[in-house]
Write a protein that holds these residues in place. Structure first.
Motif, PDB file in Angstrom:
ATOM      1  N   UNK A  11       0.867  -1.176   0.000  1.00  0.00           N
ATOM      2  CA  UNK A  11       0.000   0.000   0.000  1.00  0.00           C
ATOM      3  C   UNK A  11       0.903   1.226   0.000  1.00  0.00           C
ATOM      4  N   UNK A  12       0.339   2.397  -0.347  1.00  0.00           N
ATOM      5  CA  UNK A  12       1.114   3.631  -0.346  1.00  0.00           C
ATOM      6  C   UNK A  12       1.049   4.282   1.031  1.00  0.00           C
ATOM      7  N   UNK A  13       2.205   4.746   1.507  1.00  0.00           N
ATOM      8  CA  UNK A  13       2.296   5.344   2.831  1.00  0.00           C
ATOM      9  C   UNK A  13       2.716   6.807   2.714  1.00  0.00           C
ATOM     10  N   UNK A  14       1.968   7.670   3.369  1.00  0.00           N
ATOM     11  CA  UNK A  14       2.348   9.078   3.466  1.00  0.00           C
ATOM     12  C   UNK A  14       3.384   9.181   4.575  1.00  0.00           C
ATOM     13  N   UNK A  15       4.654   9.184   4.192  1.00  0.00           N
ATOM     14  CA  UNK A  15       5.731   9.125   5.177  1.00  0.00           C
ATOM     15  C   UNK A  15       5.728  10.346   6.090  1.00  0.00           C
ATOM     16  N   UNK A  16       5.455  11.512   5.525  1.00  0.00           N
ATOM     17  CA  UNK A  16       5.509  12.728   6.329  1.00  0.00           C
ATOM     18  C   UNK A  16       4.480  12.699   7.464  1.00  0.00           C
ATOM     19  N   UNK A  17       3.235  12.305   7.127  1.00  0.00           N
ATOM     20  CA  UNK A  17       2.225  12.245   8.177  1.00  0.00           C
ATOM     21  C   UNK A  17       2.560  11.147   9.179  1.00  0.00           C
ATOM     22  N   UNK A  18       3.255  10.097   8.708  1.00  0.00           N
ATOM     23  CA  UNK A  18       3.623   9.009   9.607  1.00  0.00           C
ATOM     24  C   UNK A  18       4.656   9.469  10.627  1.00  0.00           C
ATOM     25  N   UNK A  19       5.702  10.147  10.172  1.00  0.00           N
ATOM     26  CA  UNK A  19       6.699  10.537  11.174  1.00  0.00           C
ATOM     27  C   UNK A  19       6.243  11.708  12.026  1.00  0.00           C
ATOM     28  N   UNK A  20       5.390  12.571  11.486  1.00  0.00           N
ATOM     29  CA  UNK A  20       4.831  13.628  12.330  1.00  0.00           C
ATOM     30  C   UNK A  20       3.921  13.044  13.416  1.00  0.00           C
ATOM     31  N   UNK A  21       3.295  11.929  13.104  1.00  0.00           N
ATOM     32  CA  UNK A  21       2.436  11.272  14.084  1.00  0.00           C
ATOM     33  C   UNK A  21       3.192  10.455  15.117  1.00  0.00           C
ATOM     34  N   UNK A  22       4.518  10.287  14.914  1.00  0.00           N
ATOM     35  CA  UNK A  22       5.356   9.559  15.880  1.00  0.00           C
ATOM     36  C   UNK A  22       4.859   8.123  16.091  1.00  0.00           C
ATOM     37  N   UNK A  23       4.374   7.508  14.994  1.00  0.00           N
ATOM     38  CA  UNK A  23       3.821   6.160  15.109  1.00  0.00           C
ATOM     39  C   UNK A  23       4.922   5.106  15.199  1.00  0.00           C
ATOM     40  N   UNK A  24       4.574   3.961  15.767  1.00  0.00           N
ATOM     41  CA  UNK A  24       5.460   2.799  15.819  1.00  0.00           C
ATOM     42  C   UNK A  24       4.863   1.712  14.933  1.00  0.00           C
ATOM     43  N   UNK A  25       5.646   1.195  14.002  1.00  0.00           N
ATOM     44  CA  UNK A  25       5.202   0.116  13.118  1.00  0.00           C
ATOM     45  C   UNK A  25       6.097  -1.091  13.355  1.00  0.00           C
ATOM     46  N   UNK A  26       5.500  -2.195  13.809  1.00  0.00           N
ATOM     47  CA  UNK A  26       6.249  -3.384  14.186  1.00  0.00           C
ATOM     48  C   UNK A  26       5.748  -4.602  13.416  1.00  0.00           C
ATOM     49  N   UNK A  27       6.680  -5.429  12.977  1.00  0.00           N
ATOM     50  CA  UNK A  27       6.327  -6.701  12.360  1.00  0.00           C
ATOM     51  C   UNK A  27       6.481  -7.824  13.364  1.00  0.00           C
ATOM     52  N   UNK A  28       5.750  -8.905  13.136  1.00  0.00           N
ATOM     53  CA  UNK A  28       5.851 -10.060  14.028  1.00  0.00           C
ATOM     54  C   UNK A  28       5.452 -11.309  13.273  1.00  0.00           C
ATOM     55  N   UNK A  29       6.030 -12.433  13.674  1.00  0.00           N
ATOM     56  CA  UNK A  29       5.624 -13.717  13.100  1.00  0.00           C
ATOM     57  C   UNK A  29       5.934 -14.829  14.093  1.00  0.00           C
ATOM     58  N   UNK A  30       4.987 -15.701  14.308  1.00  0.00           N
ATOM     59  CA  UNK A  30       5.129 -16.851  15.210  1.00  0.00           C
ATOM     60  C   UNK A  30       5.813 -16.445  16.509  1.00  0.00           C
ATOM     61  N   UNK A  31       6.798 -17.204  16.985  1.00  0.00           N
ATOM     62  CA  UNK A  31       7.472 -16.906  18.233  1.00  0.00           C
ATOM     63  C   UNK A  31       8.424 -18.019  18.618  1.00  0.00           C
ATOM     64  N   UNK A  32       9.259 -17.734  19.602  1.00  0.00           N
ATOM     65  CA  UNK A  32      10.286 -18.683  20.037  1.00  0.00           C
ATOM     66  C   UNK A  32       9.704 -19.761  20.947  1.00  0.00           C
ATOM     67  N   UNK A  33      10.499 -20.797  21.192  1.00  0.00           N
ATOM     68  CA  UNK A  33      10.075 -21.835  22.130  1.00  0.00           C
ATOM     69  C   UNK A  33       9.902 -21.253  23.536  1.00  0.00           C
ATOM     70  N   UNK A  34      10.767 -20.319  23.910  1.00  0.00           N
ATOM     71  CA  UNK A  34      10.635 -19.669  25.218  1.00  0.00           C
ATOM     72  C   UNK A  34       9.292 -18.959  25.341  1.00  0.00           C
TER      73      UNK A  34
END
Length: 330
Positions: A260-283
Motif C-alpha cells: 500500500x502507499x504510505x504518506x511518510x511525512x504524516x507518519x513521522x509527524x504522528x510519531x507512530x510505531x510500526x512493528x512486524x511479528x511472526x510466530x514466536x520462540x520456544x521460550x
C-alpha cells in the motif's frame, strides 16, 4: 498410516488422504499418535504457493495434539500414552528481536503434522495444558503463540490500553482478543460480518464496528493505543489513521494486498510505531502455555473436520468462514 498429502495438482485440489509410511523416531525424537491437527492460513498458502506438487508427496500442517506412542533411546521426560502438544517451530529457542538464521516452521519445507502418526524432536513436545481437551490443544500452538508475541513481546500491551483488532475471525485474532481481556485491556474489533461482530462481543470484545465504516467517525470517542493488523493493503492506512499519535501498529499477516502507499511525512509527524511479528520462540511458547493456564483461557473452536474432508476444511478457512480455530481430526 494415513496422511493428508499434497501432490500432482497445485492448490487445494491437490490434497488427498492416503497411505504413507511411518518413520521410526531417532534417539532424541518421539513418535506421536495425532488426535487433532490445527488448520492455519499458512497451510493454505503452502499448498497454493510454496510446495511444488510435482516435487513429490508432501504432508502439510503445523499444529497437533497427540499421545506419545514411542520414545527414542535418549528421551527420558515422556511416557507412552501421555497427552501432549507440539511447538511448531524448529531452531528458535530463546526470545529475540527476530528469528535466527535457519529457523523453520513445521509443515514446510519439511513434512508437517496432518497425519495419523508424526515424529517430532522431544524438545518440541510438552504435556498439554490440564484445562484443555485434546481437541482444544490441537488448535492452540501456532495461532496462540503468534498472538502472544504480537500482544506482549511486540505490542507490549497492558490493562491501560485500548486495542483495535481489524477483521476479527482468524484464530490469531480470537486469541489476541482473549489475551487482551485477560490482562484487563479494552478491545474493539471490526468485521464485514454482523454475525462475527456479535460472536466477538459474546467472547469478550467491548465494541464491534463494520470494517467498511469510517473508523475515525464511528470511533471518535475512543483512543486507540495499539492496532493489530492482519488484513493488509485494504485496511492498513485506516489502521494508521485510527491509532493515536505515538501509538503502535503490529502486523503479522496480510489476507488482502501485500503493498500500500504510505504518506511518510504524516507518519513521522504522528510519531507512530510500526512493528512486524511472526510466530514466536520456544521460550515464548512455554510462557504462552503458562499464561493460558493461569487465566483459564480456552480456544474459540469454530469447527472440526474429518481428515477425509481435508479439501473442504482448507476451502472453509481460505474463504474466511470461520470465527476462531478449525481442527482436523485423525
Amino acid at each position: 498410516m494415513k496422511a493428508i498429502v499434497h501432490e500432482h495438482k497445485q492448490g487445494i485440489s491437490g490434497l488427498t488422504y492416503r497411505e504413507m509410511d511411518v518413520r521410526t523416531p531417532g534417539a532424541e525424537e518421539v513418535l506421536l499418535k495425532v488426535n487433532v491437527g490445527g488448520l492455519n492460513r499458512r497451510d493454505v498458502a503452502v499448498v497454493e504457493n510454496k510446495h511444488d506438487p510435482e516435487s513429490g508427496p508432501f504432508i502439510p500442517g503445523s499444529d497437533a495434539s497427540a499421545t506419545i506412542e514411542e520414545t527414542g533411546a535418549d528421551v527420558k521426560d515422556f511416557q507412552n500414552g501421555e497427552e501432549v502438544i507440539i511447538y511448531p517451530g524448529l531452531g528458535w529457542k530463546e526470545k529475540s528481536d527476530a528469528p535466527p538464521e535457519g529457523y523453520e516452521i513445521v509443515g514446510f519445507p519439511k513434512d508437517g503434522t496432518f497425519a495419523e502418526y508424526i515424529v517430532m524432536p522431544a524438545e518440541n513436545v510438552r504435556k498439554k495444558p490440564d484445562h484443555l481437551t485434546l481437541d482444544e490443544s490441537g488448535v492452540l500452538s501456532l495461532a496462540a503463540l503468534t498472538a502472544y508475541r504480537v500482544m506482549f513481546t511486540r505490542g507490549n500491551i497492558s490493562e491501560e490500553d485500548t486495542i483495535l483488532l481489524p477483521g476479527i475471525g482468524s484464530g490469531v485474532l480470537t486469541y489476541a482478543l482473549k489475551f487482551a481481556k485477560a490482562v484487563g485491556a479494552r478491545v474493539i474489533v471490526t468485521s464485514r460480518s454482523e454475525d462475527k461482530m456479535k460472536e466477538a462481543l459474546d467472547i469478550g470484545a467491548d465494541r464491534a464496528v463494520f470494517t467498511y465504516d469510517d473508523w475515525n467517525e464511528v470511533l471518535h470517542d475512543e483512543t486507540i493505543d495499539v492496532v493489530v493488523e492482519s488484513i493488509g493493503g485494504e485496511t492498513f492506512q485506516k489502521s494508521i489513521d485510527a491509532v493515536r499519535r505515538g501509538g503502535t501498529i503490529v502486523t503479522f499477516g496480510a489476507t488482502t494486498k501485500d503493498t500500500f502507499e504510505l504518506d511518510i511525512r504524516s507518519f513521522f509527524y504522528g510519531q507512530y510505531n510500526l512493528l512486524g511479528s511472526t510466530m514466536g520462540s520456544m521460550e515464548e511458547w512455554v510462557d504462552m502455555l503458562q499464561f493460558i493456564e493461569k487465566h483459564g483461557i480456552h480456544p474459540v473452536v469454530d469447527k472440526m473436520f474429518s481428515a477425509e474432508n481435508c479439501q473442504e476444511a482448507f476451502t472453509y478457512i481460505k474463504e474466511s468462514k470461520n470465527l476462531g480455530k478449525i481442527g482436523i481430526k485423525f
